[in-house]
Design a protein around this motif. Structure first.
Motif, PDB file in Angstrom:
ATOM      1  N   ARG A  34       0.817  -1.216   0.000  1.00 22.35           N
ATOM      2  CA  ARG A  34       0.000   0.000   0.000  1.00 22.35           C
ATOM      3  C   ARG A  34       0.848   1.263   0.000  1.00 22.35           C
ATOM      4  O   ARG A  34       0.627   2.185  -0.790  1.00 22.35           O
ATOM      5  CB  ARG A  34      -0.944  -0.022   1.199  1.00 22.35           C
ATOM      6  CG  ARG A  34      -1.828   1.203   1.334  1.00 22.35           C
ATOM      7  CD  ARG A  34      -2.914   0.964   2.366  1.00 22.35           C
ATOM      8  NE  ARG A  34      -3.842  -0.069   1.891  1.00 22.35           N
ATOM      9  CZ  ARG A  34      -4.858  -0.542   2.611  1.00 22.35           C
ATOM     10  NH1 ARG A  34      -5.056  -0.085   3.844  1.00 22.35           N
ATOM     11  NH2 ARG A  34      -5.656  -1.453   2.120  1.00 22.35           N
ATOM     12  N   GLN A  35       1.837   1.324   0.863  1.00 22.65           N
ATOM     13  CA  GLN A  35       2.660   2.522   0.938  1.00 22.65           C
ATOM     14  C   GLN A  35       3.497   2.676  -0.316  1.00 22.65           C
ATOM     15  O   GLN A  35       3.717   3.785  -0.802  1.00 22.65           O
ATOM     16  CB  GLN A  35       3.564   2.482   2.172  1.00 22.65           C
ATOM     17  CG  GLN A  35       4.280   3.809   2.437  1.00 22.65           C
ATOM     18  CD  GLN A  35       3.315   4.983   2.553  1.00 22.65           C
ATOM     19  OE1 GLN A  35       2.342   4.931   3.300  1.00 22.65           O
ATOM     20  NE2 GLN A  35       3.574   6.048   1.796  1.00 22.65           N
ATOM     21  N   ARG A  77       1.336   4.326  -2.869  1.00 19.77           N
ATOM     22  CA  ARG A  77       1.178   5.764  -2.635  1.00 19.77           C
ATOM     23  C   ARG A  77       2.448   6.511  -3.018  1.00 19.77           C
ATOM     24  O   ARG A  77       2.390   7.615  -3.582  1.00 19.77           O
ATOM     25  CB  ARG A  77       0.838   6.003  -1.172  1.00 19.77           C
ATOM     26  CG  ARG A  77      -0.511   5.419  -0.765  1.00 19.77           C
ATOM     27  CD  ARG A  77      -0.687   5.440   0.736  1.00 19.77           C
ATOM     28  NE  ARG A  77      -1.973   4.876   1.132  1.00 19.77           N
ATOM     29  CZ  ARG A  77      -2.320   4.657   2.405  1.00 19.77           C
ATOM     30  NH1 ARG A  77      -1.471   4.933   3.382  1.00 19.77           N
ATOM     31  NH2 ARG A  77      -3.500   4.146   2.681  1.00 19.77           N
ATOM     32  N   LYS A  82      -8.681   0.405  -4.179  1.00 18.50           N
ATOM     33  CA  LYS A  82      -8.799  -0.382  -2.962  1.00 18.50           C
ATOM     34  C   LYS A  82      -7.422  -0.739  -2.414  1.00 18.50           C
ATOM     35  O   LYS A  82      -7.179  -0.668  -1.195  1.00 18.50           O
ATOM     36  CB  LYS A  82      -9.608  -1.649  -3.252  1.00 18.50           C
ATOM     37  CG  LYS A  82     -10.051  -2.427  -2.030  1.00 18.50           C
ATOM     38  CD  LYS A  82     -10.979  -3.568  -2.459  1.00 18.50           C
ATOM     39  CE  LYS A  82     -11.468  -4.362  -1.245  1.00 18.50           C
ATOM     40  NZ  LYS A  82     -12.372  -5.461  -1.662  1.00 18.50           N
ATOM     41  N   GLY A  92      -5.764   1.862  -0.415  1.00 17.63           N
ATOM     42  CA  GLY A  92      -6.360   2.153   0.882  1.00 17.63           C
ATOM     43  C   GLY A  92      -7.412   3.231   0.858  1.00 17.63           C
ATOM     44  O   GLY A  92      -7.692   3.849   1.895  1.00 17.63           O
ATOM     45  N   PRO A 136     -10.795   4.728   1.447  1.00 16.31           N
ATOM     46  CA  PRO A 136     -11.844   4.262   2.371  1.00 16.31           C
ATOM     47  C   PRO A 136     -13.046   3.675   1.630  1.00 16.31           C
ATOM     48  O   PRO A 136     -13.391   4.122   0.528  1.00 16.31           O
ATOM     49  CB  PRO A 136     -12.227   5.539   3.133  1.00 16.31           C
ATOM     50  CG  PRO A 136     -11.018   6.408   3.044  1.00 16.31           C
ATOM     51  CD  PRO A 136     -10.414   6.128   1.697  1.00 16.31           C
ATOM     52  N   GLN A 137     -13.694   2.702   2.250  1.00 13.83           N
ATOM     53  CA  GLN A 137     -14.801   2.011   1.603  1.00 13.83           C
ATOM     54  C   GLN A 137     -15.947   2.963   1.264  1.00 13.83           C
ATOM     55  O   GLN A 137     -16.599   2.809   0.226  1.00 13.83           O
ATOM     56  CB  GLN A 137     -15.317   0.882   2.498  1.00 13.83           C
ATOM     57  CG  GLN A 137     -16.298  -0.058   1.805  1.00 13.83           C
ATOM     58  CD  GLN A 137     -15.666  -0.776   0.621  1.00 13.83           C
ATOM     59  OE1 GLN A 137     -14.567  -1.311   0.744  1.00 13.83           O
ATOM     60  NE2 GLN A 137     -16.356  -0.798  -0.521  1.00 13.83           N
ATOM     61  N   SER A 157     -15.740   5.950   0.250  1.00  9.86           N
ATOM     62  CA  SER A 157     -15.380   6.587  -1.016  1.00  9.86           C
ATOM     63  C   SER A 157     -15.503   5.597  -2.169  1.00  9.86           C
ATOM     64  O   SER A 157     -16.054   5.923  -3.231  1.00  9.86           O
ATOM     65  CB  SER A 157     -13.961   7.136  -0.947  1.00  9.86           C
ATOM     66  OG  SER A 157     -13.562   7.661  -2.198  1.00  9.86           O
ATOM     67  N   LEU A 187      -2.785   9.540   1.458  1.00 15.32           N
ATOM     68  CA  LEU A 187      -3.652   8.720   2.302  1.00 15.32           C
ATOM     69  C   LEU A 187      -2.867   8.142   3.480  1.00 15.32           C
ATOM     70  O   LEU A 187      -1.682   7.773   3.344  1.00 15.32           O
ATOM     71  CB  LEU A 187      -4.255   7.578   1.488  1.00 15.32           C
ATOM     72  CG  LEU A 187      -5.430   7.927   0.568  1.00 15.32           C
ATOM     73  CD1 LEU A 187      -5.742   6.745  -0.352  1.00 15.32           C
ATOM     74  CD2 LEU A 187      -6.668   8.301   1.388  1.00 15.32           C
ATOM     75  N   THR A 188      -3.532   8.037   4.604  1.00 16.37           N
ATOM     76  CA  THR A 188      -2.878   7.464   5.801  1.00 16.37           C
ATOM     77  C   THR A 188      -3.652   6.299   6.370  1.00 16.37           C
ATOM     78  O   THR A 188      -3.314   5.787   7.435  1.00 16.37           O
ATOM     79  CB  THR A 188      -2.740   8.531   6.888  1.00 16.37           C
ATOM     80  OG1 THR A 188      -4.039   9.067   7.214  1.00 16.37           O
ATOM     81  CG2 THR A 188      -1.827   9.668   6.426  1.00 16.37           C
ATOM     82  N   THR A 189      -4.690   5.841   5.679  1.00 17.10           N
ATOM     83  CA  THR A 189      -5.482   4.713   6.183  1.00 17.10           C
ATOM     84  C   THR A 189      -4.655   3.451   6.198  1.00 17.10           C
ATOM     85  O   THR A 189      -3.784   3.257   5.345  1.00 17.10           O
ATOM     86  CB  THR A 189      -6.714   4.505   5.288  1.00 17.10           C
ATOM     87  OG1 THR A 189      -6.294   4.386   3.923  1.00 17.10           O
ATOM     88  CG2 THR A 189      -7.689   5.644   5.447  1.00 17.10           C
TER      89      THR A 189
END
Length: 445
Positions: A36-37, A40, A75, A78, A80-81, A83, A443-445
């Motif tokens: 994920r990171q 990003r 997705k 990350g 958010p769902q 969104s 994003l930070t989720t």
């Protein structure tokens, strides 16, 4: 009418609105996000490589890059769902899940697609285009460096593409002529057959042809100035197309005419609606005339058959008398790109090479733009009074079909039309604006 103000051309990705140079070379690259990171960080690195629409409107760059994401890609980043749930249902489901509706059956069914298309591993799509190889290599190398040494970012597919100086596709016909003018972006031609289309039909956050903006993904920073992208790899059976015309024609002149009747234009781009009897290369290369025509004065299709590919894809005023369909609600920005070697002129036997078209569409409505045109106009013949006939070039066929050429005193019905175009895969993507990309990178989720 909702007024969202002028288009924010400093935020919109250039590839969503502006014509490509001609000729050009390009490449499409698909990536998978395993970390994920890392995903990003890749978005953060690629943002400086993107050209906003305003810069391309001022001058043609040496090359430019467009970046878009599948639902699975957002997705994986990350998002958010809440969104994710705000995106259109077609985008969330993905193209493979909607294959039967789209007519991607038989040889064109997802189980026969080129991997990894339609399989869920495609997360990011990059398009790099340039007028020449040097410019392409420069930007492509910058994109590779953005991905280099990032954990969990893998290149899983690549397809080189090009446009010939003639602008013709593998079938030998000039493409990309009937693009809509976009209000606030495209300068209309001196004698336009169609007034500019509202920008909200193509870019989210602005009024469309209904007077209000299309539903927009949340949050506003992610959805505004974005657009949906349809990406399809279409294999073309050029030898089969040539053989079919040769078998059904009495001579070379009739062979050329039958080909033009199927397409709706001559190889030069000259429209049958204006040049019904023979090709007119001067007309074909004249942008002030080759798109300045209508079909309403040819309701029975004696000049251009109602079932011809170009007329199906954009019926123009042919449906005005029915008062049931507003053609302007179904207009698309299309970007057709050739791939693979061109089959030499006169060759009637398949050489086994993979050649065809990378079809790209940009718009604010997947359902009433791409999916409507594909299912109602290209795949079905009800709207032209021929329920059993599909588009002679791109229509779905598990066996063979028919194509009708109106003529006096008796129409000609061409039987046993085989499939000339096979779907090899595709994805639904979303291309955010530049601020939306920064939001994704942060994003930070």
């Amino acid at each position: 009418m909702t007024d969202a103000g002028p288009l924010d051309l400093d935020d919109i990705q250039a590839g969503a609105l502006h014509e490509r140079p001609s000729p050009y070379v390009g490449t499409y690259v698909l990536l998978r996000i395993d970390d994920r990171q890392g995903g990003r960080d890749f978005v953060r690195r690629v943002i400086p490589l993107l050209s906003p629409a305003r810069s391309v409107a001022a001058s043609t760059p040496a090359a430019w890059l467009t970046v878009a994401f599948t639902y699975q890609g957002l997705k994986a980043l990350g998002v958010p769902q809440q969104s994710l749930d705000s995106f259109s249902p077609e985008f969330r489901q993905g193209m493979a899940a909607r294959a039967a509706l789209l007519g991607d059956v038989g040889e064109s069914a997802p189980e026969n697609w080129d991997e990894p298309l339609g399989g869920g591993d495609v997360h990011i799509a990059l398009a790099v285009l340039a007028p020449d190889r040097a410019g392409l290599d420069q930007v492509a190398d910058q994109a590779r460096r953005a991905q280099h040494e990032l954990p969990g970012i893998a290149v899983i597919w690549r397809q080189d593409c090009y446009q010939l100086p003639t602008g013709r596709t593998s079938f030998g016909f000039k493409d990309g002529i009937g693009q809509p003018a976009v209000a606030g972006v495209t300068a209309p031609l001196p004698h336009p057959a169609e007034p500019p289309i509202s920008a909200g039909e193509f870019i989210l956050g602005y009024p469309d042809e209904t007077g209000v903006p299309a539903p927009m993904p949340a949050p506003d920073v992610l959805g505004r100035n974005g657009t949906y992208i349809v990406f399809r790899k279409l294999h073309t059976r050029v030898a089969a197309y040539r053989r079919y015309l040769r078998e059904k024609a009495a001579d070379r002149r009739e062979e050329a005419l039958l080909g033009a009747k199927m397409v709706g234009r001559w190889p030069s781009g000259a429209p049958l609606a204006v040049a019904p009897e023979r090709d007119d290369p001067e007309l074909g290369k004249d942008p002030e005339r080759n798109n300045d025509f209508r079909y309403g004065d040819d309701p029975r299709g004696f000049r251009c058959p109602a079932g011809a590919h170009a007329r199906r894809a954009n019926p123009r005023d042919a449906l005005d008398h029915e008062n049931t369909v507003d053609v302007r609600l179904h207009r698309m920005i299309r970007r057709g790109t050739s791939y693979g070697p061109i089959l030499p002129d006169g060759v009637l036997d398949d050489d086994g090479a993979d050649r065809g078209i990378i079809f790209v569409f940009a718009g604010a409505h997947l359902d009433r733009q791409f999916e409507f045109v594909k299912t109602q106009w290209l795949n079905d013949g009800i709207f032209i009074g021929a329920p059993g006939e599909s588009d002679p070039l791109v229509g779905p066929r598990t066996g063979t079909g028919t194509f009708t050429v109106p003529r006096r005193p008796v129409r000609r019905r061409l039987p046993d039309v085989p499939p000339f175009v096979i779907t090899r895969g595709g994805e639904y993507c979303f291309a955010p604006g530049l601020r939306g990309l920064r939001w994704l990178a942060d994003l930070t989720t």
